[in-house]
Each structure stands twice: as C-alpha cells, then as structure tokens.
Design an enzyme around this catalytic site. Structure first.
Site, PDB file in Angstrom:
ATOM      1  N   HIS A 306      24.034 -52.569  58.762  1.00 17.41           N
ATOM      2  CA  HIS A 306      26.079 -52.729  58.391  1.00 17.41           C
ATOM      3  C   HIS A 306      26.122 -51.247  59.352  1.00 17.41           C
ATOM      4  CE1 HIS A 306      29.874 -52.571  57.740  1.00 17.41           C
ATOM      5  NE2 HIS A 306      29.750 -54.121  57.125  1.00 17.41           N
ATOM      6  N   ASP A 363      26.737 -60.952  54.338  1.00 16.48           N
ATOM      7  CA  ASP A 363      26.297 -62.280  54.850  1.00 16.48           C
ATOM      8  C   ASP A 363      25.038 -63.276  53.923  1.00 16.48           C
ATOM      9  OD1 ASP A 363      27.441 -60.637  57.569  1.00 16.48           O
ATOM     10  OD2 ASP A 363      28.417 -62.779  56.391  1.00 16.48           O
TER      11      ASP A 363
END
Ligand code: SDX
Length: 429
Positions: A306, A363
């Site tokens: 991320h 996700d």
C-alpha cells in the site's frame, strides 16, 4: 525558532510556512513556490504531495490507523451500518434519528431508474465489463436528472447524493442481471439498503431472495470499510474532475474508471484470480511468492502492499475476521481462504515483504467474503465502487464548498525536443 521551511537556491534563501494537521502531520506550504523561485517540485505519483486540506478521513500509515470524521473504523464493527457511515462521511456527523430516517427514506424513494434507462443495458454485450457499464450508466443517469447538474444548496446536494448512492445499487444489479440474461428485479421499498441490493441481484420474479442477517451485516461492513480512504487514486480523480466544476455524476463516473485499475480497486478481482491460479494447482503459494519477489516476473502479490500503510491495513484485519466468521456460519468451505492465509503467512515471514513493509490491504480478503455470498468475481470492483461512492461524494462536496478552490492543474518538467522546425512532407526522409 521559526517553524518555516527554508529552501536555499544558489545565493537565495526562501522561507515557506509549515502547516500542521489535527494529528500533528506537517506540510510545507509551497503554493507560491514558482511565483517566487521559478521552480516547480517534481513528485511522480504524488507520494509526497498534499493536494488539499480535508476533514473527512484520517489515515496513519505507520500505525495502521483509519478514522472516518475522527471515529476509528473498528468502532463500526459491532453494528455495521453503511448508510449511517455514508451520512457521517458526507455531512460530517453521525445522523440523529430524524436525519437517519429521512436519508433512509430518500434512498428508498429514489432506488428506481428511469424506465427508459433499461434500454441502455440492452445495448451492452452480455460480456461487457460491469465497471464499464457502471461508469457509463452513472453518466447516463445525469441525463435523466438535469436538476442535479447545478447543486445550488445543501438540500439540493443531499437529494443528489441520496439519488446516486441509492441508484448505484440498481445500476450494479441490472448490469449483473443483464450479464446473465436474467430479468431485471425492481427495488423493493420494504427492504433496507443492503438487502434491497441483494434482492435486485439474486431474486427471481417468482422467488424472493431472503437476506440472512449475517450476510446483511457482513456486506454492510464490507461496504463501510470501503467508504473512504482520503486522497487515494479514485478519490483524487473525483476531486480533479470536480475541480473544473464538472457535475457530481461526471466526477463520480471518472472515479469509477480510476478505481477499475488492478493496482487500485481492480486488485480485489486480481486477488481472486491469483488464489484460483494457486488452487487449480498451476502454481504453489511458495512459488507464487517467489515470482512476486522477482521484479522481472511482472508478477505482484495482489492484495499486498500500500502507498500509505506501512503496517497492517486495519481494513484487511477486519475483513480477514469477517471471512473467518462468515464462511463457517454459511456452511461455506472455501479453499481460497486457506490459500490466502498461507500466502499471508509466507509473505509476513519473508524479508522481501517485511523490509518493504508490504502487508495485506483491503483487497486481500474482501473477494472471499463477496464470493461466499454469491457475488461473482467480475462484480467485486463494482462492490468496491458502491462502497467508495459516499467518500467520492463527500470529497466532491468538501472541495466545492472550499473557499478559493482552484481547478487542479499540475505542472511538469519538459524533457522533449528543443525548438524544432516543421519539415514539409515532400522533404521528409
Ligand atoms: C487500494 O491509495 C489507497 O488508499 C488505495 C486503497 C483505497 O482504499 O482507496 O487502499 C485501495 O488500491 C489498495 C491497493 C490494491 N492494489 C494491490 O493490491 C496491487 C498490489 N500492490 C502493489 O501494486 C503496490 O503495493 C501498490 C500499488 C498498492 C502501492 O505501490 P507503491 O506505493 O507505488 O509502491 P511501489 O510500487 O513503489 O513498491 C515499492 C517496492 C517495489 O520493490 P523495489 O523497487 O523496492 O524492489 O515494493 C514492491 C515493489 O516492487 N512491491 C511489491 C508489491 N507491492 C510493492 N512486490 C510484490 N508484490 C506487491 N504487491
């Protein structure tokens, strides 16, 4: 000692004010940098660039903290209510009973699409990617609601926001029903937000879908955890488009397109494809992780890493727990969950991922939950968009209400050819 930042360019010194956020994060205000120095900054991907001041969502990537209007997302876990979180993000406070009732009634009242919009779905091939349909139909929606092009006041905006948040479900469900050749199922005004969506997705004209309260709560939490994430790619896109004073629908349709990318919201589909690939025995978890570490392989461990979180994405932790609770309750045994857990275990012990602070993100587990309730893989990113819509709307409105808000227009460093004359066609080699 002044808090200013000092930039030394040649013999000149330039002071720039340092701004401080609520949680002590600091920014160098360079709004007049070029005017004073002739220089611009260079920051591909904007990893070091703050585009705005915002009061909507706070993320601390080092601590793994995510708060909506100051409220830690963990506090929504007990009674997840996506509609309540949508109101909080957009209007800045938790709705009181009257506000909640009115907003909920608005969502119910405007769940239907203009009947002639159904012909648009017929124009798409059954194999059309649902994200393409979603983006197109959000823009098409504005053609049926010209009253939403100019939002003069907060009440008018509130109607447009409710209309979009409600109708995105109907558009998503109709896109799915079209893709499987099934009749469209009208929204049922007796149902709340998530049960109504699942009704439109899975009911038949002769058989009403029954929404299990466990599933209702799980999908409320999934949507809620996707609702906002400050200046991510798709939200920044909505702000960029909205900064030209483009209408709310056009701005959110652009957000759908940005979200579609596999590095962003499209990752939830890529995660399932990765897990399926391993499940079909074409590659082992260990081999897949090895490939993901090899820069030349172009393979990435999807659902990992991320730009902001250099610690666990708190949403991934919560979604992992939802998956562990939901599947056994539904009597679902999904080997992909075991594979996901194995990949997580391998990666979190591997220096490649540990050194780069790569952890599971939102996700990584979301697809396993959606799959368990029967949502097909090609609808996963659409679910992300339904969840993220309130965040997009909140940021669009915050920007539109900000005094002195300007059209977004970044600069560049030109590295192309210097002055070049045009060569007539008959003189070209
Ligand atoms: C979302 O921004 C948001 O808030 C987004 C989001 C939201 O709610 O809106 O949180 C939603 O988009 C989550 C992210 C979903 N995407 C994926 O899961 C795709 C896989 N992840 C990566 O592609 C990547 O981690 C990104 C895109 C998420 C972040 O990329 P960055 O910040 O640009 O980091 P990078 O590509 O510069 O990577 C730094 C290093 C590189 O290695 P080195 O050059 O140091 O050798 O880490 C490596 C990368 O190769 N790396 C990975 C990796 N992610 C980063 N290596 C293998 N697998 C990965 N997943």
């Amino acid at each position: 000692m002044s808090d200013d930042a000092i930039l030394i360019l040649g013999d000149e010194q330039y002071r720039f004010p340092v701004r401080e956020g609520t949680e002590g994060e600091r920014a160098i205000d360079i709004q007049d940098l070029r005017a004073r120095t002739g220089y611009v900054t260079l920051d591909p991907g904007y990893a070091n660039t703050g585009s705005c001041r915002s009061a909507i969502t706070f993320i601390d990537g080092e601590q793994g903290i995510l708060r909506y209007r100051g409220i830690p997302i963990e506090q929504f876990e007990r009674e997840p209510n996506f509609v309540e979180a949508a109101w909080l993000l957009i209007f800045g406070h938790l709705p009181n009973p009257e506000e909640y009732k009115t907003f909920s009634e608005n969502l119910t009242a405007c769940a239907n699409l203009d009947e002639s919009m159904k012909h648009h779905f017929e124009g798409f091939p059954r194999s059309a990617p649902p994200m393409a349909i979603l983006s197109a139909m959000i823009n098409a929606l504005s053609c049926f609601h010209p009253e939403y092009f100019e939002l003069e006041d907060k009440d008018h905006f509130r109607c447009a926001a409710a209309g979009l948040i409600s109708k995105i479900r109907t558009i998503a469900a109709y896109a799915y029903r079209h893709s499987i050749g099934q009749p469209y199922i009208y929204p049922n005004p007796a149902l709340r937000y998530v049960p109504n969506f699942l009704h439109m997705m899975f009911s038949q004209p002769y058989a009403e879908h029954e929404c299990d309260p466990i599933v209702r709560d799980a999908i409320n939490l999934v949507l809620l955890l996707h609702a906002d994430h400050e200046q991510n790619c798709s939200t920044s896109t909505v702000r960029m488009v909205g900064s030209s004073q483009a209408n709310l629908f056009a701005s959110c349709a652009a957000g759908v397109c940005a979200l579609w990318g596999p590095l962003h919201g499209g990752a939830n589909v890529a995660v399932l494809q990765m897990l399926e690939q391993i499940h079909q025995g074409r590659i082992s978890p260990e081999e897949y992780v090895r490939l993901a570490k090899d820069r030349d392989s172009k393979v990435r461990l999807m659902g990992f890493g991320h730009r902001v979180y250099k610690n666990f994405d708190p949403r991934a932790r919560m979604l992992g727990k939802v998956a562990e609770r939901l599947l056994p309750t539904l009597g679902v045994r999904d080997p992909l969950l075991d594979i996901a857990r194995r990949l997580e275990e391998i990666a979190l012990e591997d220096p490649y991922f540990v050194d780069r602070q790569l952890y599971p993100n939102v996700d990584f587990y979301s697809g396993i939950i959606m799959r368990a309730v029967g949502i097909p893989t090609n609808m996963f990113t659409v679910m992300f968009a339904i969840g993220r819509l309130p965040g997009w709307i909140a940021h669009w409105w915050e920007q539109s209400q900000t005094q002195g808000s300007k059209i977004a227009r970044p600069r560049q460093l030109y590295v192309g050819p210097g002055f070049t004359d045009h060569v007539p066609k008959d003189e070209r080699m």
